[in-house]
Design a protein around this motif. Sequence first.
Motif, PDB file in Angstrom:
ATOM      1  N   VAL A  98     -96.410  14.120 -44.390  1.00  8.84           N
ATOM      2  CA  VAL A  98     -96.775  12.890 -45.106  1.00  8.84           C
ATOM      3  C   VAL A  98     -98.108  12.394 -44.548  1.00  8.84           C
ATOM      4  N   ILE A  99     -98.994  11.998 -45.417  1.00 10.93           N
ATOM      5  CA  ILE A  99    -100.297  11.500 -44.979  1.00 10.93           C
ATOM      6  C   ILE A  99    -100.532  10.107 -45.553  1.00 10.93           C
ATOM      7  N   GLY A 100    -100.734   9.152 -44.648  1.00  7.75           N
ATOM      8  CA  GLY A 100    -101.139   7.806 -45.059  1.00  7.75           C
ATOM      9  C   GLY A 100    -102.523   7.615 -44.471  1.00  7.75           C
ATOM     10  N   SER A 101    -103.540   7.557 -45.336  1.00  5.90           N
ATOM     11  CA  SER A 101    -104.905   7.620 -44.818  1.00  5.90           C
ATOM     12  C   SER A 101    -105.826   6.590 -45.464  1.00  5.90           C
ATOM     13  N   VAL A 102    -106.718   6.055 -44.654  1.00  6.41           N
ATOM     14  CA  VAL A 102    -107.775   5.171 -45.168  1.00  6.41           C
ATOM     15  C   VAL A 102    -109.151   5.791 -44.884  1.00  6.41           C
ATOM     16  N   PRO A 150    -101.605   5.841 -55.436  1.00 11.09           N
ATOM     17  CA  PRO A 150    -100.895   5.345 -56.626  1.00 11.09           C
ATOM     18  C   PRO A 150    -100.100   6.477 -57.293  1.00 11.09           C
ATOM     19  N   GLY A 151     -98.848   6.180 -57.613  1.00  9.73           N
ATOM     20  CA  GLY A 151     -97.993   7.184 -58.258  1.00  9.73           C
ATOM     21  C   GLY A 151     -96.932   7.734 -57.329  1.00  9.73           C
ATOM     22  N   LYS A 186     -98.736  -7.249 -54.528  1.00  8.04           N
ATOM     23  CA  LYS A 186     -99.199  -8.368 -55.377  1.00  8.04           C
ATOM     24  C   LYS A 186    -100.676  -8.576 -54.995  1.00  8.04           C
ATOM     25  N   ALA A 187    -101.566  -7.955 -55.712  1.00  7.24           N
ATOM     26  CA  ALA A 187    -102.999  -8.075 -55.367  1.00  7.24           C
ATOM     27  C   ALA A 187    -103.807  -8.013 -56.658  1.00  7.24           C
ATOM     28  N   LYS A 204    -104.416  -0.981 -56.360  1.00  3.90           N
ATOM     29  CA  LYS A 204    -104.852   0.367 -55.966  1.00  3.90           C
ATOM     30  C   LYS A 204    -105.771   0.354 -54.737  1.00  3.90           C
ATOM     31  N   GLU A 205    -106.364  -0.833 -54.450  1.00  2.00           N
ATOM     32  CA  GLU A 205    -107.329  -0.835 -53.319  1.00  2.00           C
ATOM     33  C   GLU A 205    -106.662  -1.132 -51.985  1.00  2.00           C
ATOM     34  N   VAL A 206    -105.366  -1.465 -52.004  1.00  2.15           N
ATOM     35  CA  VAL A 206    -104.683  -1.800 -50.743  1.00  2.15           C
ATOM     36  C   VAL A 206    -104.507  -0.545 -49.896  1.00  2.15           C
ATOM     37  N   GLY A 207    -104.900  -0.641 -48.639  1.00  2.00           N
ATOM     38  CA  GLY A 207    -104.879   0.525 -47.738  1.00  2.00           C
ATOM     39  C   GLY A 207    -103.499   1.134 -47.580  1.00  2.00           C
ATOM     40  N   ALA A 208    -103.462   2.468 -47.499  1.00  2.00           N
ATOM     41  CA  ALA A 208    -102.192   3.196 -47.324  1.00  2.00           C
ATOM     42  C   ALA A 208    -101.507   2.782 -46.026  1.00  2.00           C
TER      43      ALA A 208
END
Length: 246
Positions: A56-60, A85-86, A94-95, A99-103
């Motif tokens: 799993v990759i959560g990346s900024v 996203p997806g 809630k923004a 889509k721009e909220v960091g992973a």
Amino acid sequence: MILLFDVGNTSVYTGISDGVDILKTFRLNTEIDKTPDEYFILLKEFIDPSLVEGVVIGSVVPPVTRSLLKLSQKYFNIEPIIIQPGVKTGVFVKADNPKEVGADLIADVAGLKSKLPTLIIDLGTANKFIYAKEGQIHGVIISPGVVLSIKALAGNTALLHEVEVKAPPKYLGNNTVTCIQSGVIYGTVVMIEGMIGRIKEEVKEDFEIIITGGLSKVILEHIRVPMTRDSHLVLRGLLNIYHKNQ
Ligand SMILES: Nc1ncnc2c1ncn2[C@@H]1O[C@H](COP(=O)(O)OP(=O)(O)O)[C@@H](O)[C@H]1O
Ligand SMILES: CC(C)(COP(=O)(O)O)[C@@H](O)C(=O)NCCC(=O)O
Ligand SMILES: [K+]
């Protein structure tokens, strides 16, 4: 074995999980020009590649996302789950532009055990305050992190230099090092204490506070507001997201 990558702007915080617990963690420096092969050379010091069943990759940091994607395909023959996203995360944002909220922020919230109102304070390259409840992100605050502030001071002044991230004995410094350390460390501490008070005024409800991130330990010892440190929060979030996408 499931590999959990939290790719931040300073470090790739990595967790090894058996699918239930986080068994081991380590940090690799975030280097955007490191190739998939170079990341693998570092990684295989900590893991047995033949045992990897999921990634799993959560990346900024997009270039590192690409390197870890290729690494996963080439050395593990696995298509990693990349938070984007997806992908099912169980976290609602809630923004203005979700889509721009960091992973990393989404993974932090995905790691929460409680659905009650919670403020997550994540101290890394940037300081992040994430207000969440019932699995929804209601708002975020972002400010320059401790190490970034020191580098910015040193890099933009003629006579100041980088200093160790260490709280000085007094608030009022008597030399350049302790003056900077006080401003950055105690400045972050009081900013956090003050910000919690302002958030309380805004949300008008009680909330739990969890502090996390690479710089949380050095800051927490000076904070006068009760909170819990959870250094595995983001990794548990990545693991929860892994299970949601099987
Ligand atoms: N006392 C310290 N001095 C310098 N760096 C530190 C100190 N404590 C923690 N760190 C480092 O701060 C870095 C930033 O934390 P981290 O949460 O990994 O940032 P990010 O998620 O933005 O990459 C980590 O790599 C950690 O090793
Ligand atoms: C705010 C951040 C840079 C923090 O990154 P980090 O400190 O973990 O390196 C990251 O969450 C990010 O790039 N977010 C995208 C913008 C947003 O969340 O609004
Ligand atoms: K940037």
